[in-house]
Design a protein around this motif. Structure first.
Motif, PDB file in Angstrom:
ATOM      1  N   ASP A  61      22.980  56.459  45.220  1.00  0.00           N
ATOM      2  CA  ASP A  61      21.959  56.882  44.251  1.00  0.00           C
ATOM      3  C   ASP A  61      22.664  57.341  42.975  1.00  0.00           C
ATOM      4  N   TRP A  62      23.223  56.406  42.297  1.00  0.00           N
ATOM      5  CA  TRP A  62      24.111  56.623  41.143  1.00  0.00           C
ATOM      6  C   TRP A  62      23.467  57.530  40.089  1.00  0.00           C
ATOM      7  N   LEU A  63      24.229  58.514  39.646  1.00  0.00           N
ATOM      8  CA  LEU A  63      23.836  59.447  38.586  1.00  0.00           C
ATOM      9  C   LEU A  63      22.628  60.320  38.952  1.00  0.00           C
ATOM     10  N   ALA A  64      22.353  60.467  40.244  1.00  0.00           N
ATOM     11  CA  ALA A  64      21.330  61.436  40.657  1.00  0.00           C
ATOM     12  C   ALA A  64      21.832  62.851  40.356  1.00  0.00           C
ATOM     13  N   LEU A  65      20.908  63.784  40.306  1.00  0.00           N
ATOM     14  CA  LEU A  65      21.240  65.153  39.893  1.00  0.00           C
ATOM     15  C   LEU A  65      21.344  66.120  41.062  1.00  0.00           C
ATOM     16  N   ILE A 143      11.693  59.261  49.391  1.00  0.00           N
ATOM     17  CA  ILE A 143      10.951  58.210  48.694  1.00  0.00           C
ATOM     18  C   ILE A 143      11.178  56.860  49.381  1.00  0.00           C
ATOM     19  N   LEU A 144      12.425  56.559  49.728  1.00  0.00           N
ATOM     20  CA  LEU A 144      12.730  55.312  50.435  1.00  0.00           C
ATOM     21  C   LEU A 144      12.077  55.290  51.810  1.00  0.00           C
ATOM     22  N   THR A 174      16.336  62.354  41.151  1.00  0.00           N
ATOM     23  CA  THR A 174      16.677  61.013  41.617  1.00  0.00           C
ATOM     24  C   THR A 174      17.603  60.277  40.648  1.00  0.00           C
ATOM     25  N   GLY A 175      18.342  59.301  41.199  1.00  0.00           N
ATOM     26  CA  GLY A 175      19.240  58.481  40.401  1.00  0.00           C
ATOM     27  C   GLY A 175      18.766  57.048  40.305  1.00  0.00           C
ATOM     28  N   PHE A 176      19.708  56.109  40.217  1.00  0.00           N
ATOM     29  CA  PHE A 176      19.361  54.714  39.973  1.00  0.00           C
ATOM     30  C   PHE A 176      18.618  54.066  41.137  1.00  0.00           C
ATOM     31  N   VAL A 177      18.799  54.568  42.349  1.00  0.00           N
ATOM     32  CA  VAL A 177      18.104  53.985  43.498  1.00  0.00           C
ATOM     33  C   VAL A 177      16.700  54.565  43.640  1.00  0.00           C
ATOM     34  N   GLY A 178      16.568  55.872  43.513  1.00  0.00           N
ATOM     35  CA  GLY A 178      15.289  56.522  43.757  1.00  0.00           C
ATOM     36  C   GLY A 178      14.305  56.459  42.609  1.00  0.00           C
ATOM     37  N   SER A 243      17.527  51.288  33.643  1.00  0.00           N
ATOM     38  CA  SER A 243      17.236  51.768  34.993  1.00  0.00           C
ATOM     39  C   SER A 243      16.100  52.783  35.042  1.00  0.00           C
ATOM     40  N   TYR A 244      16.189  53.835  34.246  1.00  0.00           N
ATOM     41  CA  TYR A 244      15.136  54.856  34.264  1.00  0.00           C
ATOM     42  C   TYR A 244      13.887  54.411  33.504  1.00  0.00           C
TER      43      TYR A 244
END
Length: 430
Positions: A61-65, A143-144, A174-178, A243-244
């Motif tokens: 989940d790239w760049l998630a917080l 979420i997934l 959430t990041g790039f996946v979520g 992405s976002y």
């Protein structure tokens, strides 16, 4: 095929399948089927008999917080990369099976469907308790879970998810996946109010926070710019990164209500089910589909009335669900929107449609001392009123989920009765 990480590499299956759904052209799948299958076969080879696919590098989940390590340069989210890798293995295998079914390849459909189902079972067995609780406590994992129906107890999963959002003050992590699934999944599971809160949030992190800082494109990071408008100086910092920006899909599908139907590839038929919001007040969306131009708009002149307009292109149809519409709305035989109504759904042929009606319930939120404190603090108007009676920093975080009345009782009625009544009256006036 060169090796790459899950999700990014899975685009080789996700993109052709979605192009087919949107264009209805089987030649897209014919051209890409071998590459779709090759990607899944590559994963299967790496995975072997000991789940080797989990243990190669994945962006997750790239760049998630939500990574507990934190830090400005942190790029990995808290969601288990192995979970994401295994899940997307199952998803991609399923898409290969779907493509094979469209192309009439029965042997391949059977093989990859079985592979997909086996991988989904592996995920369910390893990452969920016997009660259906997701063992990965992140917004993206939950979420997934809801998107792919990984738990047999989705009510429990929704409780978990709501708790995480309350803990984060209804802010996303959430990041790039979520993030691409975030608002769609929330809305599909009855949490459209939270989806709208995320869309309209003007604080960090959020889309309107970027807009308020002057953004005309979507950034790679939520903090690409600092609050003073200067570039953060953080590494790997694209100021134009889609992405976002995927939240726009939710705005079309749910806010405007223009939703595709997977069983009807090519978008010759859609559903229209707009979700109204008093803070937004109006929405006007035009979608140039391969089959023609659809339009859905709504406007709220006041909290009790709405005007809805829908356009359906030539050769197409739409099933319209009017929000908060009473039975009397459908009795106007002069309105062509009502020429074919069944179970509250207007079956529309090509044409232009419009209707204005009174809503069955007001969309304006009524605030009081029985509203949770966190909700009052998240609204600038109610926060200002509350602050005149109870200083914001005087309320411990663990009590923000309680209403003012209940919090006062827990602290021995520290807020006098007269003050409570005055606060209640002022909140109800807003």
């Amino acid at each position: 095929m060169e090796s790459t990480a899950c999700v990014w590499g899975d685009a080789s299956c996700i993109i052709p399948w979605n192009l087919y759904l949107f264009y209805g052209d089987k030649s897209i799948l014919e051209d890409q089927f071998e590459s779709m299958k090759s990607w899944v076969d590559y994963i299967r080879k790496v995975d072997g008999g000991d789940h080797g696919w989990r243990y190669v590098f994945h962006y997750g989940d790239w760049l998630a917080l939500d990574n507990p390590v934190g830090g400005a340069e942190q790029v990995l989210g808290a969601t288990d990369e192995e979970f994401i890798a295994n899940l997307y293995y199952a998803v991609s295998a399923g898409l290969v099976a779907n493509a094979a079914a469209v192309l009439g390849l029965e042997a391949e459909e059977k093989e990859y469907r079985a592979l997909s189902e086996a991988q989904f079972e592996t995920v369910k067995k390893e990452y969920y308790s016997v009660t259906g609780r997701c063992c990965i406590k992140t917004q993206t994992a939950l979420i997934l879970t809801l998107k792919y129906h990984l738990s047999e107890n989705e009510d429990l999963v929704k409780q978990q998810l709501k708790k995480l959002f309350e803990d984060s003050n209804r802010k996303l992590k959430t990041g790039f996946v979520g993030t691409p699934f975030l608002c769609n999944v929330l809305t599909d599971h009855g949490m459209e109010d939270l989806a709208y809160d995320l869309l309209l949030n003007e604080e960090y992190p959020g889309w309107l926070h970027e807009v308020k800082l002057g953004a005309t494109t979507v950034w790679e990071r939520w903090n690409s710019l600092l609050d003073d408008g200067t570039i953060s100086g953080i590494s790997m910092n694209s100021m134009n990164h889609y992405s976002y920006g995927s939240v726009l899909e939710w705005m079309f599908r749910h806010a405007a209500g223009i939703n595709t139907i997977d069983a009807v590839p090519g978008i010759r038929k859609i559903t229209v089910a707009p979700i109204l919001n008093w803070k937004l007040r109006k929405m006007d969306a035009t979608y140039d589909s391969p089959a023609g131009t659809y339009r859905s708009s709504w406007e709220l002149p006041d909290p009790k009335h709405v005007t809805v307009r829908v356009s359906v292109p030539f050769g197409c149809s739409a099933d319209l669900t009017l929000p908060f519409a009473g039975e009397e709305v459908y009795k106007d035989a002069a309105n062509p929107m009502n020429s074919d109504v069944e179970n509250g759904i207007c079956h529309l042929k090509p044409g232009e449609y419009a209707v204005t009606y009174e809503l069955t319930e007001s969309l304006k939120k009524i605030y009081s001392i029985d509203t949770p404190i966190r909700e009052l603090q998240n609204n600038p108007e109610t926060a200002e009123v509350l602050g005149k009676f109870v200083p914001a920093n005087a309320i411990p975080n663990q009590y923000l989920g309680y209403p003012v009345r209940e919090m006062s009782e827990k602290f021995g009625g520290r807020l006098p009765k007269e003050s409570m009544e005055m606060l209640d009256a002022k909140l109800r006036e807003l």
